[in-house]
Design a protein around this motif. Sequence first.
Motif, PDB file in Angstrom:
ATOM      1  N   GLY A  15      45.500  42.249  39.980  1.00 36.37           N
ATOM      2  CA  GLY A  15      44.442  42.703  40.865  1.00 36.37           C
ATOM      3  C   GLY A  15      43.231  41.804  40.750  1.00 36.37           C
ATOM      4  O   GLY A  15      42.933  41.287  39.672  1.00 36.37           O
ATOM      5  N   ALA A  16      42.560  41.596  41.857  1.00 40.99           N
ATOM      6  CA  ALA A  16      41.343  40.782  41.868  1.00 40.99           C
ATOM      7  C   ALA A  16      40.142  41.711  41.910  1.00 40.99           C
ATOM      8  O   ALA A  16      39.963  42.455  42.874  1.00 40.99           O
ATOM      9  CB  ALA A  16      41.346  39.851  43.070  1.00 40.99           C
ATOM     10  N   ILE A  17      39.354  41.692  40.839  1.00 40.38           N
ATOM     11  CA  ILE A  17      38.169  42.541  40.811  1.00 40.38           C
ATOM     12  C   ILE A  17      36.988  41.745  41.358  1.00 40.38           C
ATOM     13  O   ILE A  17      36.951  40.527  41.282  1.00 40.38           O
ATOM     14  CB  ILE A  17      37.879  43.099  39.406  1.00 40.38           C
ATOM     15  N   GLY A  18      36.049  42.448  41.902  1.00 38.49           N
ATOM     16  CA  GLY A  18      34.880  41.787  42.468  1.00 38.49           C
ATOM     17  C   GLY A  18      35.107  41.392  43.912  1.00 38.49           C
ATOM     18  O   GLY A  18      36.145  41.653  44.505  1.00 38.49           O
ATOM     19  N   SER A  22      39.351  35.380  46.888  1.00 38.56           N
ATOM     20  CA  SER A  22      39.979  35.454  48.212  1.00 38.56           C
ATOM     21  C   SER A  22      41.396  36.014  48.088  1.00 38.56           C
ATOM     22  O   SER A  22      42.030  35.884  47.042  1.00 38.56           O
ATOM     23  CB  SER A  22      40.024  34.068  48.857  1.00 38.56           C
ATOM     24  N   PRO A  23      41.901  36.620  49.152  1.00 34.27           N
ATOM     25  CA  PRO A  23      43.290  37.092  49.141  1.00 34.27           C
ATOM     26  C   PRO A  23      44.278  35.953  48.843  1.00 34.27           C
ATOM     27  O   PRO A  23      45.307  36.177  48.218  1.00 34.27           O
ATOM     28  CB  PRO A  23      43.495  37.649  50.547  1.00 34.27           C
ATOM     29  N   GLY A  44      45.919  43.084  45.456  1.00 36.09           N
ATOM     30  CA  GLY A  44      44.992  42.472  46.392  1.00 36.09           C
ATOM     31  C   GLY A  44      43.609  42.289  45.792  1.00 36.09           C
ATOM     32  O   GLY A  44      43.437  42.236  44.576  1.00 36.09           O
ATOM     33  N   THR A  45      42.607  42.228  46.668  1.00 35.72           N
ATOM     34  CA  THR A  45      41.240  41.938  46.232  1.00 35.72           C
ATOM     35  C   THR A  45      40.356  43.177  46.310  1.00 35.72           C
ATOM     36  O   THR A  45      40.711  44.171  46.930  1.00 35.72           O
ATOM     37  CB  THR A  45      40.629  40.832  47.104  1.00 35.72           C
TER      38      THR A  45
END
Length: 159
Positions: A15-18, A22-23, A44-45
């Motif tokens: 997972g992308a935190i913040g 970018s996706p 995802g983001t």
Amino acid sequence: MELEHGPGARTVVVGAIGELVSPADSFLVSMRLNCRGVRAANLGTGVTLDQAAAELSCRQDAEALLLICGDSARIVVRQLAGLRELVSAGAVARPVFVGGARGGSWRELQGVAASLRRGGVTQVLADLADAAYLLPVRRLAVRGLSLPASSAGIVSRVA
């Protein structure tokens, strides 16, 4: 020939935190993990720590949580502030790897790496795809032999 686990049997949650990841960065980390024999459940983001922990708890097959961080190191520390409590409560019982999506963000994270580890992060990595090398090696039972999972594809093609 029956294999206990097939190649790529290891799974992680990514997972992308913040807001600054970018996706495409999230997708690339997942793709590169796949190339190293690890399946990625990509969240995802814009993921929060609570969302990532909830997804991890739903996936019994996941061996780790990988968090891509694109924000400043100060913001990342704040975003992960509740990790220690989640680990203590047993809500996050698997390793947590953190890394940046850009070279500069990883260098910035190195300055707070000790603080992140005290807060429950297992490792801060420049390249989150390198987490594939830090996960436990799965062993396969092949005609009485014990082989690393990475060899399974070779064995199954030869046999």
